[in-house]
Design a protein around this motif. Structure first.
Motif, mmCIF file in Angstrom:
data_model
loop_
_atom_site.group_PDB
_atom_site.id
_atom_site.type_symbol
_atom_site.label_atom_id
_atom_site.label_comp_id
_atom_site.label_asym_id
_atom_site.label_seq_id
_atom_site.Cartn_x
_atom_site.Cartn_y
_atom_site.Cartn_z
ATOM 1 N N MET A 79 0.836 -1.211 0.000
ATOM 2 C CA MET A 79 0.000 0.000 0.000
ATOM 3 C C MET A 79 0.862 1.249 0.000
ATOM 4 S SD MET A 79 -3.169 0.847 -0.024
ATOM 5 C CE MET A 79 -4.232 2.211 0.350
ATOM 6 N N ARG A 80 1.898 1.213 0.850
ATOM 7 C CA ARG A 80 2.799 2.345 0.895
ATOM 8 C C ARG A 80 3.570 2.495 -0.410
ATOM 9 N NH1 ARG A 80 5.508 1.835 6.941
ATOM 10 N NH2 ARG A 80 3.564 2.258 8.124
ATOM 11 N N LEU A 81 3.900 1.387 -1.023
ATOM 12 C CA LEU A 81 4.612 1.421 -2.294
ATOM 13 C C LEU A 81 3.780 2.111 -3.373
ATOM 14 C CD1 LEU A 81 7.115 0.601 -3.899
ATOM 15 C CD2 LEU A 81 5.992 -1.607 -4.386
ATOM 16 N N LEU A 82 2.497 1.824 -3.356
ATOM 17 C CA LEU A 82 1.586 2.442 -4.338
ATOM 18 C C LEU A 82 1.503 3.937 -4.121
ATOM 19 C CD1 LEU A 82 -0.378 2.023 -6.641
ATOM 20 C CD2 LEU A 82 -2.192 1.599 -4.934
ATOM 21 N N LYS B 270 4.593 5.624 -5.476
ATOM 22 C CA LYS B 270 4.591 5.718 -6.947
ATOM 23 C C LYS B 270 3.739 6.911 -7.403
ATOM 24 C CE LYS B 270 5.457 0.874 -8.111
ATOM 25 N NZ LYS B 270 4.941 -0.344 -8.778
ATOM 26 N N ARG B 271 2.607 7.069 -6.788
ATOM 27 C CA ARG B 271 1.723 8.185 -7.158
ATOM 28 C C ARG B 271 2.392 9.539 -6.875
ATOM 29 N NH1 ARG B 271 -4.209 6.292 -4.812
ATOM 30 N NH2 ARG B 271 -4.532 4.584 -6.313
ATOM 31 N N LEU C 296 5.240 14.362 -8.835
ATOM 32 C CA LEU C 296 6.417 15.223 -8.840
ATOM 33 C C LEU C 296 6.986 15.341 -10.238
ATOM 34 C CD1 LEU C 296 8.177 14.064 -5.516
ATOM 35 C CD2 LEU C 296 6.989 16.231 -5.956
ATOM 36 N N ILE C 297 7.079 14.209 -10.940
ATOM 37 C CA ILE C 297 7.582 14.227 -12.325
ATOM 38 C C ILE C 297 6.703 15.132 -13.194
ATOM 39 C CG2 ILE C 297 7.960 12.829 -14.390
ATOM 40 C CD1 ILE C 297 10.078 12.457 -12.239
ATOM 41 N N GLY C 298 5.373 15.038 -13.012
ATOM 42 C CA GLY C 298 4.442 15.880 -13.806
ATOM 43 C C GLY C 298 4.642 17.350 -13.523
#
Length: 294
Positions: free
Chosen positions: A1-4, A7-8, A13-15
């Motif tokens: 859950m934390r991994l997901l 990723k979001r 941040l990339i966006g």
């Protein structure tokens, strides 16, 4: 859950970094726009033009309607102003005519020495007796009496036929007959005067009938003026009656009758003068009174 969740957050941040980079890139001074920018710009311009053209057309239609409405209202106002101006012109013309008529009547009144003038105004004219009588706004309280002569500034128009306290009925010359006669004369300087009687009115020719009783050796000429003679004892002398237009002998050739055109306009009577003959010591004409006013 934390991994997901990580990723979001990373994708977000990339966006953000890419958006900032694009903004910074677009703000740089460049000689040429990118293909994407040109496409977007052209697309937006085409869409704006597509929307603006019908909007402008519809707006123009409503503007034209408003202009037409304003023009119609202005035209109505101008029409009303023109109508008011015309009415004002007619009123001014009528006032000028009335003023001229009143001045002539006043001049006529001031020139009267042989009889007493009583000024009056025509109140009505009976449709069924249009050429025979009118009603005036003066009566017995003003000194009006039966058989008084009635004139305008132009000349004689008739006599008082009946009177009440406040009004009187005037019998016009055009309604005279053998029972309503006027002693008349044609005055001449270089020859004898011509005497006769106004004994009626010929409706066919619109002329008064002047039966000649005494005449000079000279022929009666067209245009000679017929005046009241005063010999009847009722009407004053010197009242203009009409002008001679034609002379005809009777069937036996014993007397002649002149056709006389009334000098006054019998169809346009507004202001009149009732003339009261001044009393004199000469009552010798009383015998002829009935011939003139019966």
């Amino acid at each position: 859950m934390r991994l997901l969740q990580k990723k979001r957050l990373f994708i977000l941040l990339i966006g953000i970094i890419m958006l900032v980079a694009l903004i910074g890139y677009s703000l740089q001074d460049r000689d040429q726009e990118t293909t994407v920018e040109q496409f977007i710009k052209d697309t937006v311009g085409w869409a704006q033009n597509l929307i603006h053209t019908p909007v402008e057309y519809v707006t123009g239609i409503f503007k034209n309607i408003d202009d037409i409405k304003n023009t119609y209202e202005e035209n109505q106002i101008l029409r009303e102003k023109v109508a008011e101006y015309r009415n004002l012109q007619y009123e001014v013309q009528e006032l000028k005519e009335d003023n001229a008529e009143l001045r002539e009547t006043l001049d006529k009144t001031e020139s009267i020495h042989e009889y007493n003038p009583i000024q009056a105004t025509v109140m009505s004219r009976s449709p069924e007796r249009w050429i025979e009588q009118v009603t005036i706004n003066k009566g017995t309280q003003d000194g009006i009496e039966e058989n008084m002569a009635v004139i305008t500034a132009e000349g004689m128009i008739g006599k008082v036929e009946s009177e009440s306290k406040f009004t009187s009925t005037v019998k016009l010359l055009t309604g005279f007959d053998q029972f309503n006669r006027i002693s008349a004369t044609i005055s001449r300087e270089e020859s004898d005067d011509i005497y006769g009687m106004i004994e009626g009115y010929d409706q066919e020719s619109d002329h008064l009938l002047f039966r000649i009783i005494e005449e000079s050796d000279d022929d009666l000429e067209e245009g000679e003026l017929v005046l009241s003679s005063g010999m009847g004892g009722v009407f004053p002398s010197g009242l203009p009656i009409g002008e001679v237009k034609e002379v005809k002998p009777d069937q036996y050739g014993l007397t002649r009758t002149a056709f006389v055109e009334p000098i006054a306009d019998m169809y346009d009577i507004n202001n009149v003068i009732v003339v009261e003959r001044q009393q004199t010591s000469d009552d010798s004409s009383e015998e002829t009174r009935e011939d003139e006013s019966s």
